[in-house]
Design an enzyme around this catalytic site. Structure first.
Site, PDB file in Angstrom:
ATOM      1  N   HIS A 141     -10.411  -8.336  38.673  1.00  0.00           N
ATOM      2  CA  HIS A 141     -10.392  -6.861  38.215  1.00  0.00           C
ATOM      3  C   HIS A 141     -11.541  -6.767  37.063  1.00  0.00           C
ATOM      4  CE1 HIS A 141      -6.601  -5.844  39.698  1.00  0.00           C
ATOM      5  NE2 HIS A 141      -5.962  -6.872  39.175  1.00  0.00           N
ATOM      6  N   ASP A 178      -4.737  -9.878  47.148  1.00  0.00           N
ATOM      7  CA  ASP A 178      -4.122  -9.552  45.953  1.00  0.00           C
ATOM      8  C   ASP A 178      -3.419  -8.258  46.068  1.00  0.00           C
ATOM      9  OD1 ASP A 178      -4.063 -10.846  43.081  1.00  0.00           O
ATOM     10  OD2 ASP A 178      -3.704  -8.594  43.187  1.00  0.00           O
ATOM     11  N   HIS A 180      -3.007  -6.127  44.096  1.00  0.00           N
ATOM     12  CA  HIS A 180      -3.777  -5.219  43.305  1.00  0.00           C
ATOM     13  C   HIS A 180      -5.033  -4.880  43.639  1.00  0.00           C
ATOM     14  CE1 HIS A 180      -0.745  -7.078  40.484  1.00  0.00           C
ATOM     15  NE2 HIS A 180      -0.391  -5.752  40.295  1.00  0.00           N
ATOM     16  N   ASP A 266       0.398 -12.603  45.119  1.00  0.00           N
ATOM     17  CA  ASP A 266       1.257 -11.647  44.421  1.00  0.00           C
ATOM     18  C   ASP A 266       1.877 -10.494  45.482  1.00  0.00           C
ATOM     19  OD1 ASP A 266      -1.245 -10.274  44.170  1.00  0.00           O
ATOM     20  OD2 ASP A 266      -1.126 -10.123  42.304  1.00  0.00           O
TER      21      ASP A 266
HETATM   22 ZN   LIG Z   1      -2.904  -9.176  41.544  1.00  0.00          ZN
END
Ligand SMILES: [Zn+2]
Length: 368
Positions: A141, A178, A180, A266
């Site tokens: 991120h 991931d 996200h 995740d």
């Molecule tokens: Zn994540």
């Protein structure tokens, strides 16, 4: 080339402190804080499981070096790096949205980025066929001027830029599974043709407004950015369907010289902040497929870098399976959470989500 898997980890990775909190929130809200979701336990238990099962004896363990300031500077401004150092020296602070800096976090983050650089050197110099970097803090991120989502420096982006510069690679693939969106890595390479970024993630989760399937890069880099958004509740078969329809055909056409996985576990079915249903076996299958693609195109060169994953009980099993796939050897460890029935069926709306991404990418790649 050694038919082995490098394993890169350092005790300091477990000493980075996000403080107390509740799920993804830091202490100080309406709920009594216990442990922040991004705490050392999940990752430490990955290492514990490798040791307890003795699987670690199958791996080539390597200590990470620290990234230099110049290497951090390949993806971040020096002003941002200095800010992280100042916050870290002062005992902690905020580097961005959900980006907590603790005491010594600067030095630990340099070593986290350095762990992925060490992994690149390991596979490029043929000390191992591939490598798993169990690093912390995670990176995907982190944007050039801003930390985000528990990430301070973008470990994989820095390592891909380093690989491009040091080894003169012309085609690097980054697959980010991931749950996200890998916004920071997307940003790092959105103008580039020599790094193809693919992110498969839960739709509309984090960060807000990023990861839309219609964003395909810009300038020369248009067509070298692949976003695959899957609906909450997608399990193994949905992910593997995305591999069949998009991920594998595009990787085959791109023929990368080096592959990175931003390995966020995740998307697992027990994750407290994601809503996907991937099992440990699903992770094994995804990693096996990427390994095969690496053997086909990049002389086996594959670096997996740990990103998110917040189930302290399940991430160790998912990550063990990823490492087993890279190493090409099973462990005797069974998944104690496998209920013995098939848990990842695919539903029509999940197929449709993959097909929408196929329709976007068809302009650039030869897809069915
Ligand atoms: Zn994540």
């Amino acid at each position: 080339m050694k038919e082995t898997t490098g394993f890169i980890c350092d005790e300091s990775y477990f000493w980075h402190q996000m403080g107390n909190g509740a799920l993804n929130q830091r202490a100080g809200g309406w709920i009594q804080p216990d442990t922040h979701a991004e705490n050392p336990e999940t990752k430490r238990r990955v290492k514990n499981l490798l040791e307890h099962s003795k699987y670690i004896e199958n791996l080539h363990q390597i200590g990470p070096r620290s990234a230099t300031r110049d290497e951090i500077g390949m993806n971040h401004s020096m002003a941002y790096a200095d800010r992280i150092k100042e916050l870290s020296d002062a005992g902690g602070g905020d580097a961005g949205v959900h980006a907590i800096v603790g005491p010594d976090s600067y030095e630990i983050a340099l070593k986290s980025a350095g762990g992925v650089l060490t992994s690149v050197e390991t596979v490029m110099e043929e000390k191992a066929q591939n490598a798993y970097a169990l690093v912390r803090p995670p990176g995907h991120h982190a944007e050039p001027e801003e930390g985000m989502g528990f990430c301070l420096f973008n470990n994989v982006a820095i390592a891909a830029k380093y690989a491009r510069q040091k080894y003169g690679l012309k085609r690097i693939l980054i697959l980010d599974w991931d749950v996200h969106h890998g916004n920071g890595t997307e940003r790092a390479f959105e103008n580039d043709t020599d790094v193809l970024f693919m992110s498969v993630h839960q739709e509309n989760i984090f960060p807000k407004g990023r990861g839309d399937i219609t964003y395909t890069g810009k300038g020369n880099g248009e067509g070298y950015n692949v976003n695959i958004e899957l609906p909450a509740g997608t399990g193994d078969e949905g992910y593997l369907y995305a591999f069949d329809e998009l991920i594998e055909p595009i990787i085959d056409q791109y023929a990368p010289e080096l592959i990175f996985i931003s390995a966020g576990q995740d998307a697992s079915r027990f994750d407290p902040i994601g809503r996907m249903l991937v099992t440990a076996d699903g992770y094994y299958q995804m990693a096996s497929r990427v390994k095969k693609l690496a053997e086909k195109h990049s002389n086996g060169r594959l670096v997996a870098a740990h990103e998110g994953g917040y189930s302290t009980a399940y991430v160790p099993f998912c990550t063990l399976r990823v490492i087993e796939a890279l190493r090409g050897k099973h462990s005797p460890v069974e998944d104690p959470f496998d209920l013995g029935f098939h848990e990842g069926p695919i539903y029509p709306h999940q197929k449709e989500a993959v097909q929408r991404a196929v329709d976007v990418q068809k302009v650039f790649w030869n897809l069915k």
